[in-house]
Design an enzyme around this catalytic site. Structure first.
Site, PDB file in Angstrom:
ATOM      1  N   CYS A 160      -9.773 155.050 -71.087  1.00  0.00           N
ATOM      2  CA  CYS A 160      -9.296 153.673 -70.993  1.00  0.00           C
ATOM      3  C   CYS A 160      -8.374 153.344 -72.175  1.00  0.00           C
ATOM      4  CB  CYS A 160     -10.495 152.731 -71.008  1.00  0.00           C
ATOM      5  SG  CYS A 160     -10.060 150.993 -70.938  1.00  0.00           S
ATOM      6  N   PRO A 161      -7.212 152.736 -71.992  1.00  0.00           N
ATOM      7  CA  PRO A 161      -6.684 152.222 -70.718  1.00  0.00           C
ATOM      8  C   PRO A 161      -5.702 153.174 -70.043  1.00  0.00           C
ATOM      9  CG  PRO A 161      -5.395 151.306 -72.516  1.00  0.00           C
ATOM     10  CD  PRO A 161      -6.404 152.257 -73.138  1.00  0.00           C
TER      11      PRO A 161
END
Lengths: 130, 76
Positions: B14-15
């Site tokens: 993430c991200p």
């Protein structure tokens, strides 16, 4: 969409805080929030084209980020600019202190910015520092 | 039926999967479907939240062997 301005000040040269700053900048920018980042103090050394230092991990999480080859903060900041329209500016004072010219820095950074301009542009929004 | 473009973001944290999806979305016309493969648990919830904010369609999410398949349609 939330359109609250987000100002971010980066001063650390360590991987953990810069990774978090870049994650927030990229996600906020692609979510439609105006994002303004001021890169100051030792953080600016990571945006020098020819002499980019290795970021110290700072803690165990930072070590794991390196071990797992997680996308680094420079790439995430680039996503924030390219995909979300974030603006990232070098601090003019840090440039003076470190003896850097605009051409020494990554091309995707904006023009040098002083604190007066940064505070004016960030006024009324959220402000985070790393 | 629209083609479904596959975005293999396995191994990305993430991200990263979200950024890969957004970059891919810019390259396809409105109405096209995309499917993100992600091994990042957080992205399985973050991507649908972003789709809702950005006004795109979340067609569904399924998980097989630690890989999330997130299907979306570019809506605007």
């Amino acid at each position: 969409m939330d359109s609250t301005k987000l100002g971010i000040v980066c001063v650390s040269d360590a991987r953990e805080p810069l990774q978090m700053a870049a994650m927030i900048a990229s996600v906020a920018a692609v979510s439609g929030r105006p994002v303004l980042v001021l890169v100051a103090m030792n953080a600016l050394r990571h945006f020098v084209r020819e002499a980019r230092p290795r970021a110290p991990a700072q803690g165990r999480a930072g070590e794991i980020l390196e071990e797992k080859h997680v996308t680094d903060f420079q790439a995430l900041f680039a996503h924030a600019i390219e995909l979300g329209g974030a603006r990232i500016h070098p601090c003019s004072m840090a440039m003076d202190v470190l003896g850097l010219a605009r051409d020494d820095l990554d091309a995707n950074l904006g023009e040098p910015m002083g604190l007066m301009q940064f505070l004016d542009e960030a006024a009324g929004g959220q402000l985070l520092s790393f | 039926m629209a083609d479904r473009k596959l975005i293999d973001a396995r191994g990305s944290f993430c991200p990263g999967p979200l950024m890969e999806l957004i970059a891919a979305m810019k390259m396809v016309p409105v109405g096209d479907e995309l499917e993100v493969l992600s091994s990042d648990r957080g992205s399985a919830s973050e991507i649908p939240q972003w789709l809702k904010k950005a006004g795109h369609e979340h067609l569904g999410t399924s998980e097989e062997g630690g890989v999330w398949h997130i299907r979306v349609r570019r809506a605007r």
